[in-house]
Design a protein around this motif. Sequence first.
Motif, PDB file in Angstrom:
ATOM      1  N   LEU A  28      17.736  62.609  63.014  1.00  0.00           N
ATOM      2  CA  LEU A  28      17.409  61.844  62.060  1.00  0.00           C
ATOM      3  C   LEU A  28      17.977  60.619  61.919  1.00  0.00           C
ATOM      4  CD1 LEU A  28      16.546  64.369  58.824  1.00  0.00           C
ATOM      5  CD2 LEU A  28      15.172  63.258  60.478  1.00  0.00           C
ATOM      6  N   ASP A  29      19.347  60.429  62.640  1.00  0.00           N
ATOM      7  CA  ASP A  29      20.236  59.376  62.763  1.00  0.00           C
ATOM      8  C   ASP A  29      19.370  58.334  63.649  1.00  0.00           C
ATOM      9  OD1 ASP A  29      22.088  60.161  61.057  1.00  0.00           O
ATOM     10  OD2 ASP A  29      23.524  60.743  62.516  1.00  0.00           O
ATOM     11  N   THR A  30      18.731  59.068  64.680  1.00  0.00           N
ATOM     12  CA  THR A  30      18.001  58.218  65.760  1.00  0.00           C
ATOM     13  C   THR A  30      16.603  57.669  65.143  1.00  0.00           C
ATOM     14  OG1 THR A  30      18.897  59.362  67.600  1.00  0.00           O
ATOM     15  CG2 THR A  30      16.904  58.254  67.874  1.00  0.00           C
ATOM     16  N   MET A  31      16.013  58.604  64.384  1.00  0.00           N
ATOM     17  CA  MET A  31      14.871  57.922  63.646  1.00  0.00           C
ATOM     18  C   MET A  31      15.119  57.171  62.731  1.00  0.00           C
ATOM     19  SD  MET A  31      13.058  59.977  65.520  1.00  0.00           S
ATOM     20  CE  MET A  31      11.399  59.550  64.900  1.00  0.00           C
ATOM     21  N   ASP A  32      16.254  57.158  61.962  1.00  0.00           N
ATOM     22  CA  ASP A  32      16.577  56.145  60.925  1.00  0.00           C
ATOM     23  C   ASP A  32      16.964  54.799  61.721  1.00  0.00           C
ATOM     24  OD1 ASP A  32      16.125  57.841  58.915  1.00  0.00           O
ATOM     25  OD2 ASP A  32      18.396  58.151  58.687  1.00  0.00           O
ATOM     26  N   ALA A  33      17.607  54.835  63.144  1.00  0.00           N
ATOM     27  CA  ALA A  33      17.970  53.556  63.571  1.00  0.00           C
ATOM     28  C   ALA A  33      16.740  52.868  63.988  1.00  0.00           C
ATOM     29  CB  ALA A  33      18.834  53.891  64.750  1.00  0.00           C
ATOM     30  N   LEU A  34      15.644  53.613  64.360  1.00  0.00           N
ATOM     31  CA  LEU A  34      14.195  53.228  64.792  1.00  0.00           C
ATOM     32  C   LEU A  34      13.360  52.752  63.543  1.00  0.00           C
ATOM     33  CD1 LEU A  34      13.552  55.605  67.491  1.00  0.00           C
ATOM     34  CD2 LEU A  34      14.129  53.248  67.843  1.00  0.00           C
ATOM     35  N   LEU A  35      13.781  53.068  62.223  1.00  0.00           N
ATOM     36  CA  LEU A  35      12.703  52.864  61.108  1.00  0.00           C
ATOM     37  C   LEU A  35      12.279  51.452  60.886  1.00  0.00           C
ATOM     38  CD1 LEU A  35      11.322  55.080  59.326  1.00  0.00           C
ATOM     39  CD2 LEU A  35      13.237  54.713  57.762  1.00  0.00           C
ATOM     40  N   PRO A  36      13.196  50.451  61.069  1.00  0.00           N
ATOM     41  CA  PRO A  36      12.607  49.243  60.798  1.00  0.00           C
ATOM     42  C   PRO A  36      11.695  48.642  61.507  1.00  0.00           C
ATOM     43  CG  PRO A  36      15.244  49.191  60.377  1.00  0.00           C
ATOM     44  CD  PRO A  36      14.743  50.497  61.220  1.00  0.00           C
ATOM     45  N   GLU A  37      11.846  48.849  62.889  1.00  0.00           N
ATOM     46  CA  GLU A  37      10.691  48.648  63.863  1.00  0.00           C
ATOM     47  C   GLU A  37       9.545  49.359  63.593  1.00  0.00           C
ATOM     48  OE1 GLU A  37      10.420  48.049  68.689  1.00  0.00           O
ATOM     49  OE2 GLU A  37      12.259  48.871  67.919  1.00  0.00           O
ATOM     50  N   HIS A  38       9.628  50.617  63.368  1.00  0.00           N
ATOM     51  CA  HIS A  38       8.577  51.663  62.983  1.00  0.00           C
ATOM     52  C   HIS A  38       7.718  51.084  61.851  1.00  0.00           C
ATOM     53  CE1 HIS A  38       6.050  55.032  62.726  1.00  0.00           C
ATOM     54  NE2 HIS A  38       6.199  55.176  61.513  1.00  0.00           N
ATOM     55  N   ARG A  39       8.284  50.558  60.709  1.00  0.00           N
ATOM     56  CA  ARG A  39       7.710  50.274  59.588  1.00  0.00           C
ATOM     57  C   ARG A  39       7.085  48.783  59.920  1.00  0.00           C
ATOM     58  NH1 ARG A  39      12.651  51.533  55.353  1.00  0.00           N
ATOM     59  NH2 ARG A  39      12.070  53.868  55.109  1.00  0.00           N
ATOM     60  N   ALA A  40       7.777  47.968  60.801  1.00  0.00           N
ATOM     61  CA  ALA A  40       6.972  46.805  61.139  1.00  0.00           C
ATOM     62  C   ALA A  40       5.557  47.027  61.765  1.00  0.00           C
ATOM     63  CB  ALA A  40       7.916  45.793  62.078  1.00  0.00           C
ATOM     64  N   TYR A  41       5.861  48.039  62.651  1.00  0.00           N
ATOM     65  CA  TYR A  41       4.483  48.835  63.497  1.00  0.00           C
ATOM     66  C   TYR A  41       3.401  48.921  62.310  1.00  0.00           C
ATOM     67  CZ  TYR A  41       2.098  52.693  65.691  1.00  0.00           C
ATOM     68  OH  TYR A  41       1.184  53.424  66.011  1.00  0.00           O
ATOM     69  N   LEU A  42       3.832  49.880  61.501  1.00  0.00           N
ATOM     70  CA  LEU A  42       2.986  50.284  60.403  1.00  0.00           C
ATOM     71  C   LEU A  42       2.310  48.994  59.772  1.00  0.00           C
ATOM     72  CD1 LEU A  42       5.009  53.112  58.900  1.00  0.00           C
ATOM     73  CD2 LEU A  42       2.929  53.417  60.559  1.00  0.00           C
ATOM     74  N   ASP A  43       3.151  48.020  59.696  1.00  0.00           N
ATOM     75  CA  ASP A  43       2.473  47.029  58.618  1.00  0.00           C
ATOM     76  C   ASP A  43       1.628  46.128  59.510  1.00  0.00           C
ATOM     77  OD1 ASP A  43       4.080  47.613  56.455  1.00  0.00           O
ATOM     78  OD2 ASP A  43       5.565  46.319  56.941  1.00  0.00           O
ATOM     79  N   ARG A  44       1.866  46.088  60.820  1.00  0.00           N
ATOM     80  CA  ARG A  44       1.094  45.375  61.882  1.00  0.00           C
ATOM     81  C   ARG A  44      -0.299  45.786  61.847  1.00  0.00           C
ATOM     82  NH1 ARG A  44       4.296  45.348  65.812  1.00  0.00           N
ATOM     83  NH2 ARG A  44       3.197  47.162  67.064  1.00  0.00           N
ATOM     84  N   TYR A  45      -0.480  47.091  62.063  1.00  0.00           N
ATOM     85  CA  TYR A  45      -1.664  47.775  62.109  1.00  0.00           C
ATOM     86  C   TYR A  45      -2.404  48.094  60.880  1.00  0.00           C
ATOM     87  CZ  TYR A  45      -0.996  48.361  66.889  1.00  0.00           C
ATOM     88  OH  TYR A  45      -0.711  48.106  68.389  1.00  0.00           O
ATOM     89  N   ARG A  46      -1.731  48.044  59.670  1.00  0.00           N
ATOM     90  CA  ARG A  46      -2.229  47.959  58.524  1.00  0.00           C
ATOM     91  C   ARG A  46      -2.970  46.520  58.191  1.00  0.00           C
ATOM     92  NH1 ARG A  46       1.743  47.289  54.077  1.00  0.00           N
ATOM     93  NH2 ARG A  46       1.587  45.211  55.152  1.00  0.00           N
ATOM     94  N   ASP A  47      -2.442  45.486  58.571  1.00  0.00           N
ATOM     95  CA  ASP A  47      -2.879  44.056  58.682  1.00  0.00           C
ATOM     96  C   ASP A  47      -4.003  43.914  59.313  1.00  0.00           C
ATOM     97  OD1 ASP A  47      -0.856  43.745  56.441  1.00  0.00           O
ATOM     98  OD2 ASP A  47       0.503  42.549  57.916  1.00  0.00           O
ATOM     99  N   ASP A  48      -3.926  44.488  60.541  1.00  0.00           N
ATOM    100  CA  ASP A  48      -5.054  44.708  61.390  1.00  0.00           C
ATOM    101  C   ASP A  48      -6.346  45.631  61.171  1.00  0.00           C
ATOM    102  OD1 ASP A  48      -3.846  42.871  62.949  1.00  0.00           O
ATOM    103  OD2 ASP A  48      -3.238  44.563  64.647  1.00  0.00           O
ATOM    104  N   GLY A  49      -6.070  45.988  59.954  1.00  0.00           N
ATOM    105  CA  GLY A  49      -7.232  46.986  59.397  1.00  0.00           C
ATOM    106  C   GLY A  49      -7.268  48.338  60.004  1.00  0.00           C
TER     107      GLY A  49
END
Length: 99
Positions: free
Chosen positions: A13-34
């Motif tokens: 989970l420490d590794t996952m948490d470190a990657l979380l900001p980039e993962h959230r940006a990924y989620l937002d990008r594909y949400r914005d793309d529909g």
Amino acid sequence: MMFLLLSTYHASLDTMDALLPEHRAYLDRYRDDGVFVLWGRRVPRTGGLIVAHGVDRARIDAVVADDPFVRANAATYEVIAIQPTGGLTELTAVLTGAS
């Protein structure tokens, strides 16, 4: 086409948490793309899920490969194609593009 994307974590989970900001940006990008319409964590926190729509299987495979969790070999996805056949009218209208 609609897809249910089920992720499974393969890192701490420490590794996952470190990657979380980039993962959230990924989620937002594909949400914005529909493409992404809903996402969340599994409970307990062993992975997550994403509901995606409006793309074919080849495109969703490329989208999954773009996830920072996947690129870091920290998670894998099971990709399930689905066809909604019922539910709340407002929700199914949004997910299927019906008016």
